[in-house]
Enzyme design. Structure first.
Site, short mmCIF file in Angstrom:
data_model
loop_
_atom_site.label_atom_id
_atom_site.label_comp_id
_atom_site.label_asym_id
_atom_site.label_seq_id
_atom_site.Cartn_x
_atom_site.Cartn_y
_atom_site.Cartn_z
CG HIS A 58 23.93 81.61 118.67
ND1 HIS A 58 24.69 82.48 118.38
CD2 HIS A 58 24.86 80.48 119.35
CE1 HIS A 58 25.85 82.76 119.02
NE2 HIS A 58 26.09 81.49 119.67
CG HIS A 60 25.64 79.19 122.52
ND1 HIS A 60 26.67 78.89 121.63
CD2 HIS A 60 24.97 77.73 122.85
CE1 HIS A 60 26.52 77.31 121.13
NE2 HIS A 60 25.48 76.81 121.92
CG ASP A 62 29.01 83.23 124.56
OD1 ASP A 62 28.03 82.39 124.38
OD2 ASP A 62 29.79 83.47 123.74
CG HIS A 63 26.22 84.87 121.32
ND1 HIS A 63 26.56 85.57 120.22
CD2 HIS A 63 27.03 83.97 121.92
CE1 HIS A 63 27.85 85.12 119.99
NE2 HIS A 63 28.35 84.12 120.75
CG HIS A 116 27.74 77.80 117.06
ND1 HIS A 116 28.94 77.43 117.32
CD2 HIS A 116 27.19 78.76 117.75
CE1 HIS A 116 28.84 77.73 118.57
NE2 HIS A 116 28.23 78.66 118.74
CG ASP A 133 29.51 82.21 118.56
OD1 ASP A 133 29.56 83.37 118.30
OD2 ASP A 133 29.32 81.79 119.66
CG HIS A 171 33.35 84.81 120.27
ND1 HIS A 171 33.58 84.58 121.61
CD2 HIS A 171 32.15 84.00 119.94
CE1 HIS A 171 32.56 84.13 121.94
NE2 HIS A 171 31.90 83.70 120.94
ZN LIG Z 1 27.75 80.35 120.54
#
Ligand SMILES: [Zn+2]
Length: 258
Positions: A58, A60, A62-63, A116, A133, A171
């Site tokens: 996805h 985001h 942090d990915h 998400h 996530d 995570h």
């Molecule tokens: Zn995420």
């Protein structure tokens, strides 16, 4: 030809992200959700690996935050969801598609699991699930762009995979997830065992992943919204709670406040 066995290891990133590194005995490798480039570049250097594929669950930051810098050094093929918020040239993955990581002798099937985020995908293959996530061990992602009904649908889809599937999530949230899940199902023996194991692993500074899907079905409340014990917990908050997305909405909101 005898396929080499896929090896999957974690590259820790930020405070609690995992970037998954896939190798198959040679120098070729893939990474899943490289939120930052530096730890990936270090791992590639140390292990003498050549990055061929980047898989994204996805959009985001942090990915995906490390993708640009990785592509400057390695002409890797990027696979990800149809989302303009991922600003890299990539192969768009849709439900039911197969992606062939031929240099790793590995194939993955795409599962669309919006909830998400509205375009979140998961990769399933080689007895492994990269769930980003959406599914965490003993938890699920926050509903940023989808509804409880979407998350219920995602959990139903993932629940149908073989119980031996290894779950690689985005995570290290398992310990906190266990603390919440024990509020929902204090008498769940499988959950209590998982919580003990996780506490032991974390005390030793160890990773709690991959999880095993069959264990999640027995202990993850978000995969158990049809179980009487989870329903009873939801009904203490809303007596009208029903199995499935109704219970999902209640316990997801509860977790957000926890
Ligand atoms: Zn995420």
């Amino acid at each position: 030809m005898q396929a080499n066995k896929l090896d999957i290891s974690a590259i820790p990133a930020f405070t609690d992200n995992y970037i998954w590194l896939l190798t198959a005995g040679g120098t070729a490798c893939a990474v899943v959700d490289p939120g930052e480039a530096a730890p990936v570049l270090a791992a590639l250097e140390i292990q003498g690996l050549d990055l061929r594929y980047i898989l994204l669950t996805h959009h985001h930051p942090d990915h995906i935050g490390g993708v640009g810098e990785l592509l400057e050094k390695y002409p890797a093929t990027v696979f990800g969801p149809d989302d303009a918020r991922i600003p890299y040239p990539q192969n768009i993955c849709r439900e039911g598609d197969f992606i062939d990581l031929s240099d790793l002798y590995a194939q993955f099937r795409i599962l669309e699991v919006p909830a998400h985020t509205r375009t979140h995908i998961a990769f399933y293959g080689e007895n492994s699930l990269f769930s980003g996530d959406t599914l965490f061990s003993i938890g699920c992602g926050r509903l940023f762009e989808g509804s409880a009904t979407d998350m219920q649908r995602a959990m139903d889809k993932l629940s149908a995979l073989p119980g031996a599937t290894r779950v690689y999530c985005g995570h290290e949230y398992t310990q906190a997830n266990c603390a919440f899940a024990l509020q929902v199902e204090p008498d769940n023996a499988a959950l209590r065992k998982r919580a003990e194991d996780v506490n032991r692993l974390r005390a030793a500074g160890k990773i709690t992943l991959p999880a095993i899907l069959g264990d999640e079905l027995a202990a993850n409340p978000f995969m158990r919204t049809h179980e009487e014990s989870v329903l009873n917990a939801a009904r203490k908050i809303d007596p009208e709670a029903m199995p499935g997305s109704s219970a999902m909405a209640i316990i997801r909101a509860w977790k957000d406040r926890f």
